[in-house]
Design an enzyme around this catalytic site. Structure first.
Site, short mmCIF file in Angstrom:
data_model
loop_
_atom_site.label_atom_id
_atom_site.label_comp_id
_atom_site.label_asym_id
_atom_site.label_seq_id
_atom_site.Cartn_x
_atom_site.Cartn_y
_atom_site.Cartn_z
N LYS A 173 -18.05 -0.60 13.17
CA LYS A 173 -19.24 -1.30 13.67
C LYS A 173 -19.26 -2.66 12.97
O LYS A 173 -19.70 -2.79 11.84
CB LYS A 173 -20.51 -0.51 13.32
CG LYS A 173 -21.65 -0.66 14.32
CD LYS A 173 -22.13 -2.09 14.53
CE LYS A 173 -23.13 -2.52 13.47
NZ LYS A 173 -23.51 -3.95 13.59
N CYS A 183 -20.11 -11.69 -1.59
CA CYS A 183 -20.71 -10.68 -2.47
C CYS A 183 -20.42 -11.02 -3.92
O CYS A 183 -21.26 -10.84 -4.79
CB CYS A 183 -20.23 -9.29 -2.12
SG CYS A 183 -18.47 -9.21 -1.81
#
Ligand code: NAI
Ligand code: MG
Length: 481
Positions: free
Chosen positions: A176, A285
């Site tokens: 996804k 991140c």
């Protein structure tokens, strides 16, 4: 990639078939604000189809000889490099990242397939004699169907780092991608088929997080989940995994510090520190979003960084600027909100404005921003901004540096800048984070370097030789004569 600019319609890929839905999701070009393409808006029905396709394919794929799986996974890496320019421009168009970064991301993605094919070559179980008449062997078996919920910041790299080890160990995948940047995952799935992996080995269900993502994470048909994204959604994913009792890897970002001691080589440090927060617009991140700097070198470091920031070329992705736009209008609002907090809680030294008009069109640009004297208790010190915003705080002693470094809920990465080997060792020991760099930061893509969070930065490790272990379970055979 001209077809994207014409608003191409891109279907989901399920069991080797293209699947379109009645409703669609628009993919916006962050450099212009225009529509790049539309994708399928998958829901529970499509997720079910994809999980079923992965399941039935996996029954065959797990029995394919390891040497053949290795060959096919390596071939995916080769095809990625063959299509490097197409993939890089799609990646840069959908994310806004400078095209040089887009190319680098695609090279690193290819490297994941090559690397995990190599790791698998020598990834064996063990055998020993328990007694004179009992032989024990351990074998690594795939989980089955792996779900990969991917963010928009490094769509290809982050997919490659979990997909390559999953496939080579005999799993089949349902992916996804982020609704903001789903296009290259679809291109990759087509390459996986071209390489000769079976239909259904990689299924890509595009759509929204709250619908497609939630349905995938709750599916009883998945056996493992890899998630990279926000802490908030990470918590939901962890809950879904607990409900199904399946293993999960959570990579949830950080508030990573660069820590500069008085004896640091500043000529080396300054450009690396600047790049660690400007790369990908700070939407990384492991971005170096905090700067902890010893009071004795504070002024020099801050002045040199301000000069560096002032020289940064901002522009649309394909013009290959130093700094592209942020991913979305929403992300820009979020980043500007943090900068406003900085005006109240600290001192904005440079940047801080959004840019529009002219070459910026309706894109989502924000200037590189340096904020000084950010107090430990403030939101700017504690929270992930995900923008080109560097929060500076000064320290007086090594003990204080450690305390400040560890004073957030995150623990992903840290950079230490010192010429003193004892200080370096002490920081490696005492800073609580998954990676500690000394006199460098980031290190060329880091495919080989085990990566993952302490504290709320998540759990589980990806990348490196270690990264393959997450995709298998150990079976022990105990055979008596
Ligand atoms: P997000 O966590 O909502 O999105 C990441 C992925 O999760 C996307 O594929 C999204 O569709 C999916 N998702 C969203 N809601 C879901 C749900 N309920 N169930 C299952 N899947 C779901 O992150 P978002 O909203 O794009 O960004 C918000 C903040 O999160 C950023 O400002 C940044 O601080 C952080 N973030 C961190 C990333 C990292 O690399 N660690 C990557 C992206 C965002
Ligand atoms: Mg979200």
């Amino acid at each position: 990639m001209g077809d994207f600019n014409n608003g191409a319609v891109k279907a989901a890929i399920i069991g080797g078939e293209y699947v379109m839905t009645d409703s669609v999701v628009e993919v916006i070009n962050p450099s212009t604000g225009g529509v790049l393409a539309t994708t399928a808006d998958c829901g529970p029905a499509e997720i079910q189809l994809a999980v079923d396709a992965a399941r039935s394919t996996q029954k065959k794929w797990r029995r394919v000889a390891q040497v053949e799986r290795i060959r096919l996974v390596r071939e995916v890496g080769r095809l990625i490099l063959r299509d490097l320019e197409d993939l890089a421009s799609a990646e840069s168009l959908q994310t806004g990242k400078p095209i040089a970064q887009g190319r680098r991301d695609i090279e690193i993605t290819a490297r994941y397939f090559d690397f995990y094919a190599s790791v698998a070559e020598s990834f064996y179980g063990s055998s020993f004699s328990l007694t004179d008449s009992i032989e024990v062997t351990t074998r690594f078996e795939p989980h089955g169907v792996t779900a990969h919920i991917i963010p928009w910041n490094y769509p290809m790299q982050i997919l490659g780092r979990s997909l390559a080890p999953a496939l080579v160990t005999g799993n089949c995948a349902v992916v996804k991608p982020a609704e903001e940047a789903p296009l290259t995952a679809l291109m990759l799935a087509a390459l996986v088929r071209e390489a000769g992996l079976p239909d259904g080995a990689v299924n890509v269900v595009t759509g929204m997080g709250e619908t497609a993502g939630a349905a995938l994470s709750a599916s009883p048909g998945i056996d493992h989940m890899s998630f990279t994204g926000s802490v908030e959604v990470g918590r939901l994913i962890g809950r879904a995994a607990a409900e199904s009792l399946i293993p999960v890897t959570l990579e949830l970002g950080g508030k990573s510090p660069n820590i500069v001691f008085p004896d640091a080589d500043l000529d080396k440090a300054i450009p690396v520190i600047a790049n660690s927060i400007l790369q990908n617009g700070g939407q990384t991140c492991s971005a170096g979003s905090r700067l902890l700097v010893h009071a004795s070198v504070h002024d020099e470091v801050v002045n040199r960084l301000a000069a560096h920031f002032a020289a940064v070329r901002v522009g649309p992705a394909l013009s290959d600027p130093d700094l592209g736009p942020l991913i979305s209008q929403m992300q820009r609002q979020r980043v500007l909100g943090f900068i406003d907090l900085g005006r109240d809680e600290a001192k904005v030294l440079s940047g801080g404005r959004s840019l529009s008009g002219g070459t910026f069109q309706e894109g989502f640009f924000v200037e590189p921003t340096l904020i000084d004297d950010v107090p430990q208790g403030s939101r700017l010190y504690q929270e992930e901004v995900f923008g080109p915003v560097l929060a500076v705080t000064r320290f007086e002693s090594t003990e204080e540096a450690v305390e400040l470094a560890n004073a957030t809920d995150y623990g992903l990465v840290a950079g230490v800048w010192t010429a003193n080997i004892s200080t370096a060792h002490q920081m490696v020991r005492d800073v609580v984070s998954g990676q500690v760099f000394v006199n460098t930061y980031g290190a060329s893509g880091g495919v080989e370097l085990p990566f993952g969070g302490f504290k709320k930065s998540g759990f589980g490790r990806e990348k490196g030789v270690e990264g393959i272990r997450g995709f298998v379970q150990v079976k022990t055979a105990i055979v008596a004569s």
